[in-house]
Design a protein around this motif. Structure first.
Motif, short mmCIF file in Angstrom:
data_model
loop_
_atom_site.label_atom_id
_atom_site.label_comp_id
_atom_site.label_asym_id
_atom_site.label_seq_id
_atom_site.Cartn_x
_atom_site.Cartn_y
_atom_site.Cartn_z
N GLY A 1 0.79 -1.23 0.00
CA GLY A 1 0.00 0.00 0.00
C GLY A 1 0.82 1.27 0.00
O GLY A 1 0.26 2.37 0.02
N HIS A 2 2.12 1.15 -0.01
CA HIS A 2 3.01 2.30 -0.11
C HIS A 2 3.55 2.37 -1.54
O HIS A 2 3.71 1.34 -2.18
CB HIS A 2 4.20 2.16 0.85
CG HIS A 2 3.78 1.90 2.26
ND1 HIS A 2 3.53 2.91 3.17
CD2 HIS A 2 3.54 0.74 2.93
CE1 HIS A 2 3.17 2.38 4.33
NE2 HIS A 2 3.16 1.07 4.21
N ALA B 1 -0.06 4.30 5.62
CA ALA B 1 0.05 5.76 5.67
C ALA B 1 1.50 6.16 5.89
O ALA B 1 2.35 5.34 6.23
CB ALA B 1 -0.84 6.33 6.78
N PHE B 2 1.71 7.42 5.67
CA PHE B 2 3.02 8.02 5.83
C PHE B 2 3.00 8.77 7.16
O PHE B 2 2.04 9.48 7.45
CB PHE B 2 3.24 8.99 4.66
CG PHE B 2 4.57 9.64 4.63
CD1 PHE B 2 5.66 8.97 4.08
CD2 PHE B 2 4.75 10.92 5.12
CE1 PHE B 2 6.91 9.58 4.02
CE2 PHE B 2 5.99 11.53 5.07
CZ PHE B 2 7.08 10.87 4.51
N GLN C 1 3.70 3.62 8.12
CA GLN C 1 2.94 2.75 9.01
C GLN C 1 1.90 1.98 8.19
O GLN C 1 1.44 2.44 7.16
CB GLN C 1 2.24 3.59 10.07
CG GLN C 1 1.21 4.55 9.50
CD GLN C 1 0.71 5.55 10.52
OE1 GLN C 1 1.49 6.25 11.16
NE2 GLN C 1 -0.61 5.63 10.67
N ASP C 2 1.56 0.80 8.68
CA ASP C 2 0.50 0.02 8.03
C ASP C 2 0.14 -1.15 8.94
O ASP C 2 0.70 -1.30 10.02
CB ASP C 2 0.95 -0.47 6.65
CG ASP C 2 2.23 -1.27 6.69
OD1 ASP C 2 2.39 -2.13 7.59
OD2 ASP C 2 3.10 -1.04 5.85
N GLY C 3 -0.77 -1.97 8.48
CA GLY C 3 -1.21 -3.11 9.28
C GLY C 3 -0.43 -4.38 8.99
O GLY C 3 -0.71 -5.43 9.59
N VAL C 4 0.54 -4.29 8.08
CA VAL C 4 1.29 -5.50 7.70
C VAL C 4 2.79 -5.26 7.81
O VAL C 4 3.58 -5.73 6.99
CB VAL C 4 0.93 -5.93 6.26
CG1 VAL C 4 -0.52 -6.38 6.18
CG2 VAL C 4 1.16 -4.76 5.28
N SER C 5 3.17 -4.56 8.84
CA SER C 5 4.56 -4.12 8.95
C SER C 5 5.58 -5.25 9.01
O SER C 5 6.68 -5.10 8.46
CB SER C 5 4.71 -3.21 10.16
OG SER C 5 3.98 -2.03 9.94
#
Lengths: 319, 319, 319, 319
Positions: A114-115, A216-217, A160-164
């Motif tokens: 997603g980035h 997100a950033f 940041q994200d939910g799958v770091s």
């Protein structure tokens, strides 16, 4: 540390959107002391006093959010090699023509987790314009052109994200980043990773948001010469009636001193980074491990754990 | 810059001799604030507060002068590859067994241009001893153990000889160093080279002495956190009746702030290095060029040109 | 400002009690870097690196709390003149014999508004002991004896009570203090006064607690050379597992940078004070006025208003 | 120290001439960062960022040299009392009408030992103009208006003549200055005196030139917030191609850090002063005594003894 096999040389720039370019330039140029290299159509290209590349930040009028995070490769060939690698991973790769971003040669972009990341090698390094240029060959802009914040150079970014965990593994395995520090939250799972391909304590950090959270950033960070500049930044923001998002303070992780502030127009969050953090030159670095209770006693323990409840900055909707 | 193809990761340590180890330890440990990792027979192994490796300086009783300058390689294999390369150049290569230098694995040494370089990969990174260890995982020694100089980490070294152009070319071609800055003297010939494999402005500098001059070591440099520490160093030296060799001042080349002082016992010259110098992350860096007249206006122009008339420190007689 | 007619030259010292002198000395001497001038019976006399007087802090074993706050007079005669003045105000005056406090000549004490103040002129100014003494005539202790906090000199103190307006008026009218800054709380009443007889932004501050609150001592402040020392203090406290009471931060009032920490044994709160605060040399200074809403935008607005909910340190029970 | 009986509160301003006011304003305002309060006819009135009085420096076009050094008195009455005292000493006293110098009330001038001193009490303290004014009540100009030198406030001045012992005695006896430090030259005679009526290490210094030398002004000094600002000043001067007269360095006497630079147009020499010098609050201070050999080991011993061979700045010819 300097990752021995990474195709990446350094963080290059952040491309962001703003609903009001004039307002954003007031903030970045007049208040914070960034330098505008060039302004073309709806995009302004900015950099710090001692950045050499054409820009380390671009702001494009229209909407808000982040377009991409760009890394410079170590070699010209690495751009195509990375493109091939991403394609072999099944990812969509976008080719960016030379000049599409001012000052930059051909590049590739890929969306992962997603980035959106961009990779380029060819880049112009324009000198500061006549009259603002340092007489000293190893400086770009003259100190006579600096305010009392005087961002020096881009330092790192944080996303940041939910799958770091997967994201961090990909940065390590595919891009050759090395983990310098790592934080394990109360639930026993890793929460944050500080990764670099240079001796900086991190070129990029990631932290984990709850599963399903949009990627997100979080912020882009610029290096200042000293503590004093960080506090001057706080004073100058106070004069403009702008409240920092946080700081000044000292990070437990990285040991650097910080001040966070967001562009009132675009919401883009900038961190100023200074002070006695470390450089890590060891090629076989074992990640420093922190847990929530061990980090007690570190000077800004309030900044870790779940961290400040700040909104991430969404990526603009590329489909 | 981070040289893309260098087998070298970083400057590792300097091995020097002293006629009086007690006197030298008084200077390095008590006055300057270096930490002693270990003392074995006639050798003391020292490092800065935030050096991670077993030592970045060794002092062996017996004579004076320098034994070798050691670089850490990026990979374990690079040690043997470099040995093969040096042999192919016709140079004598010496194998150093693991443990011959405390804390270090197998290494190779080569004499080139009258200097002796060592290359190693395996190295211990002992934590500071219990009671002196930082509670903060990303620091080694506790700040409570620091004096007001508190050398942080080895930064670079500087050597000199009568064949520096060849020497600099060899560092570039064989070892993959990149030239960050270069100084051309009044005679039109290059006089000094500042080279690195890391983003530091230099890991090693060389300057040219008249043809036929013996190769010598000029100084080893340690990084301090700040200006203030540099001036505190000057004050502490004053309290001990020790006159600096030069400084505090700011370098024209590298833009860092400096103080030079020599160990009264061994003559080994140490530079303290601090302040707003630059880091250079660009992989395609074009050397910054200085000439004697252009450098005018730089804050320490007296430090360049032929430079201070200091003696170099000879290499001890390895045959 | 320098009050034209004040009989007071400066803040002299604070006399406090501790339940455990060894513990308190560990904190003040080993952790914070205070210097012990002398230890007599149950009392230790301490000072900063550049305090000239015999002591600026005394710690007496037995109980806890503050005994008195001492001011040095401008002239020898002022001591008796003040005693006569206090008696004319109907206050009890206690005579203190020379030597009763080590290093100090005859003094007088008076209790006003529940605080005990002492006034003295004669005082010894012992040099630092041989071996710890600076070679530089304008310094007392050698920098070689300093840790990385290195309190330099007593700066000011801060007290609180329920009758602060009267207390502040007495400091102005009887003792000749001038108000540099003043804070008006939400209720429209003055809440705090920053008063001085020297160009320091304050030698003493008072804030108002609710009516009926016992008078108490809030903190004694020592000046450090810089920001950096303040942050080093935070790092050193972290290494010892001691949490600061607050800071580092920058005060809205006085514009100085601060760190507060309390002695774990006695509860005595110390502030470290540094940075770009101001000196005020104007003899006709009009107090700077702050209100709760005006102070917004100042970097530490959280430190003002009602301020942190910290306990004051009671005065020990002199009857 | 704060001299108990001095009629003087502080150094007020320096009035100087310049052959080219535009050029001088370029230097003081554009390069150094002074603020112009007002410009009337051929005179510009300047001050530092945190000076409160109308001006601390005036520059009048026409010739060169110094007109007078002005001190502010502690009380309004002191102006006339001093005039009477000077007349009783047989000196010529000139009355200056209110407004003759902008922002200033009635004043008196006296010529002693070839220097011209002015004494005033009434003075305006205009706020910085709208738009440049700090929102913080305890600051005058906004930090957003500061360059990276940002002179904060006038600190002291330094004069020279062939009759300094008599001059120093007059400052002590008539004006109530106290000697903080004193330097005895190789010939056994005092060479320099550092005198103050405030806790600053000096408000005025005098050194002795050979008998018969014309009295002259050596420099006026402005305080900067820090070291860093001093070095930034050196960098900014370098960018403008202006060589400092000396420094940056640290004074043996006063222990402050310094940089000297002269206005290219008028020759007026300015010192920037910063760093860990001392404040002296003791009312019974015994002068610190230095001799040429004792001062060895102080960090800038080259600045003492006969001192740098700089020209003094003559007083303009008042008859």
């Amino acid at each position: 540390m300097t990752a021995p096999n990474s195709p990446i040389a350094k963080l290059g720039h952040i491309a962001a959107y703003t609903p009001d370019l004039e307002e954003s330039l007031w903030f970045f140029e007049d208040v914070l002391g960034f330098k505008v290299t060039e302004r073309v159509d709806d995009t302004a290209y900015l950099r710090g006093m001692r950045d050499w590349e054409h820009h380390t930040l671009s702001l494009t009028e229209g909407g808000s959010g982040i377009d991409h995070v760009a890394f410079r490769t170590r070699t010209p060939e690495a751009v195509d090699e990375l493109a091939a690698q991403f394609e072999s991973e099944g990812a969509d790769v976008t080719r960016v023509d030379a000049g599409e971003e001012r000052g930059q040669g051909e590049a590739v972009r890929v969306q992962r987790f997603g980035h959106q990341y961009e990779f380029y090698y060819d880049v112009e390094k324009p000198q500061a314009p006549e009259g603002k240029r340092s007489k000293l060959h190893n400086r770009n802009y003259s100190e006579a052109e600096a305010n009392r914040i005087a961002p020096r150079r881009i330092d790192h970014c944080h996303v940041q994200d939910g799958v770091s965990p997967e994201h961090a593994a990909w940065l390590q395995d595919t891009l050759g980043f090395q983990v310098n520090e790592r934080f394990r939250a109360e639930d026993g799972e890793y929460w944050g990773w500080w990764l670099s391909v240079t001796p900086l304590p991190h070129d990029i950090a990631i932290h984990r948001e709850p599963a399903g959270t949009d990627p997100a950033f979080h912020h882009v960070s610029y290096h200042l010469d000293s503590f004093q500049d960080l506090w001057e930044a706080a004073d100058i923001l106070a004069e403009h009636g702008i409240a920092p998002d946080g700081g000044p303070g000292r990070h437990a992780i990285t040991r650097a001193d910080f001040l966070y502030v967001s562009d009132p127009a675009s919401g883009l969050r900038v961190e100023f980074f200074a002070g006695p953090g470390y450089l890590n030159f060891e090629p076989d670095w074992e990640p420093i491990e922190w847990t929530a209770d061990e980090i007690g006693g570190a000077t800004d323990h309030q900044w870790i754990g779940r961290g400040p409840e700040w909104d991430g900055i969404p990526y603009a909707g590329w489909e």
